[in-house]
Design an enzyme around this catalytic site. Structure first.
Site, mmCIF file in Angstrom:
data_model
loop_
_atom_site.group_PDB
_atom_site.id
_atom_site.type_symbol
_atom_site.label_atom_id
_atom_site.label_comp_id
_atom_site.label_asym_id
_atom_site.label_seq_id
_atom_site.Cartn_x
_atom_site.Cartn_y
_atom_site.Cartn_z
ATOM 1 N N ARG A 1 -33.539 47.616 -41.549
ATOM 2 C CA ARG A 1 -32.090 47.800 -41.675
ATOM 3 C C ARG A 1 -31.599 47.591 -43.114
ATOM 4 O O ARG A 1 -30.593 48.174 -43.517
ATOM 5 C CB ARG A 1 -31.364 46.813 -40.757
ATOM 6 C CG ARG A 1 -31.665 47.031 -39.288
ATOM 7 C CD ARG A 1 -30.426 47.464 -38.556
ATOM 8 N NE ARG A 1 -30.716 47.744 -37.170
ATOM 9 C CZ ARG A 1 -30.014 47.248 -36.167
ATOM 10 N NH1 ARG A 1 -29.016 46.423 -36.399
ATOM 11 N NH2 ARG A 1 -30.299 47.575 -34.937
ATOM 12 N N ASP B 1 -14.350 45.366 -33.680
ATOM 13 C CA ASP B 1 -15.730 45.181 -34.118
ATOM 14 C C ASP B 1 -15.714 44.452 -35.448
ATOM 15 O O ASP B 1 -14.723 44.489 -36.184
ATOM 16 C CB ASP B 1 -16.455 46.537 -34.266
ATOM 17 C CG ASP B 1 -17.964 46.376 -34.203
ATOM 18 O OD1 ASP B 1 -18.530 46.564 -33.114
ATOM 19 O OD2 ASP B 1 -18.570 46.018 -35.229
#
Lengths: 126, 277
Positions: free
Chosen positions: B33, B142
């Site tokens: 990532r 979020d």
């Protein structure tokens, strides 16, 4: 065992689809165009048909229209599986009696989900 | 490869700023990532990145690292069963007990790239009889500003729009946008997206009838989970509902919610804890 007829003029696509479907415990038969597919349906109607659009002789839409006009032709669940990915094609396919539509390319999870969606496959426990 | 020392350092940063608990076996996840960020910010290696996270824990790079590590794969109608509870249990019950015209409020606490809030919105449009014409507000929050931007734009790849969504819904609620697909404006306007870290106070969001808090608590330790659940309970109406992810539960973690006998997958507030609301 549930049966699935894979209709695609590409031998590679048929082979890939066959492997995925067999992993999902389907018994698979193949046809290379709409005419061959109609002949196969004349012998025995499959539970599911995975159907390409652009094929020689009789294309996917032509096949679907003829299939749905047969006695018991409404029984097979038809999933279009085509590189045609615009709204018009999809809407046309659904109007002609397709149950679902996969835009190529596809993978195992997508195929499994669409089979679940049309009720051809038990939903995986999540 | 990230060294053990740097992995430890980045893990500590993530725990502190997002609550994310990264197991020692997650080196691969972290590398895959964060590697793109090394390139993007022209950092020599993970050691340099770890140093920057220590020196500038609220800088641009720190923000990007948080976003990259907390973003999940998201599917339309993920797991199906939450949406069955939603249409078969929750909406009928709330619609029956609420006064006509009173709005319903739904919170998606891990809205990610928008698939869940849009799935909720489509479900509402497909089942207008379940809400009796009342207004339904959907708030999607979020941690990551970047994913919220994607959610707001409503743009998805051809592959994403096929994951979990019946083609009939694609035809109705999406339009082609170049090679991608875009949620139509009427559906986009049904969801109010806001940036929010669940570790921070969220009482300003107001009270909700249904809270989707799915596949996000798994990243937190038990203490943080308990804290978040008790604060969620405070803004959940006494006859409201909480939905967790398939692998999540409140049992043994928090008394703020309880399960319903012979029902799995959703929870209701433990009403005594809600006295006076």
């Amino acid at each position: 065992m549930k049966t699935c007829l894979v209709v695609d003029d590409s031998g590679v696509v048929r082979k890939v689809a066959r492997r995925m479907l067999e992993d999902l415990s389907f018994s698979v038969t193949e046809a290379a165009n709409g005419l061959e597919a109609l002949a196969a349906c004349d012998i025995a109607l499959p539970d599911v048909i995975l159907l390409d659009w652009n094929m020689p002789v009789v294309d996917g839409l032509g096949f679907l229209t003829q299939l749905r006009s047969l006695p018991a032709g409404l029984v097979p669940l038809v999933i279009f599986c085509s590189a045609e990915n615009d709204l018009d094609h999809i809407a046309t396919a659904i109007a002609a009696g397709a149950n679902e539509y996969i835009m190529k390319p596809f993978d195992f999870d997508l195929l499994r989900e669409k089979l679940e969606e049309v009720g051809a496959l038990e939903k995986a426990v999540t | 490869m990230i060294s053990a020392v740097d992995f430890e350092s980045v893990s500590r940063f993530l725990k502190l700023h997002s609550g994310l608990i990264l197991g020692i076996d997650k080196q691969y996840l972290l590398e895959s990532r964060l590697l793109p960020l090394l390139r993007k910010f022209e950092l020599a290696d993970f050691a340099r990145m770890a140093a920057i996270l220590r020196e500038q824990p609220s800088g641009v790079i720190a923000e990007a690292v948080l976003e990259a590590m907390t973003t999940n794969e998201s599917l339309f109608f993920r797991d199906k069963s939450p949406f069955e509870h939603f249409t078969k249990v929750m909406l009928p019950s709330l619609n029956a007990t609420r006064r006509p015209g009173d709005p319903l409020r739904i919170w998606c606490a891990a809205a990610s790239t928008g698939q869940e809030p849009y799935s909720i919105a489509m479900t509402l449009l497909e089942n207008p009889h379940l809400t009796g014409g009342r207004r339904v507000e959907i708030v999607g929050t979020d941690l990551s500003g970047e994913v919220l931007e994607r959610a707001r734009s409503g743009r998805y790849t051809q592959f994403e729009v096929q994951r979990g969504m019946p083609v009939q819904l694609l035809l109705k609620y999406f339009e082609k946008d170049g090679d991608n697909w875009r949620v139509k404006p009427n559906l986009r306007s049904m969801v109010d997206y806001r940036k929010l870290n669940l570790l921070h106070n969220f009482s300003h969001l107001g009270a909700f009838d249904i809270v989707f808090c799915r596949n996000v608590l798994i990243y937190f330790d038990a203490t943080t989970k308990r804290d978040i659940l008790s604060r969620v309970a405070r803004i959940t109406r006494p006859d409201g509902y909480l939905l967790l992810g398939g692998a999540e539960t409140v049992l043994g973690i928090s008394d703020a919610f309880r399960s319903v006998p012979s029902q799995t997958g959703y929870y209701v507030p433990n009403v005594p804890a809600m006295a006076g609301v």
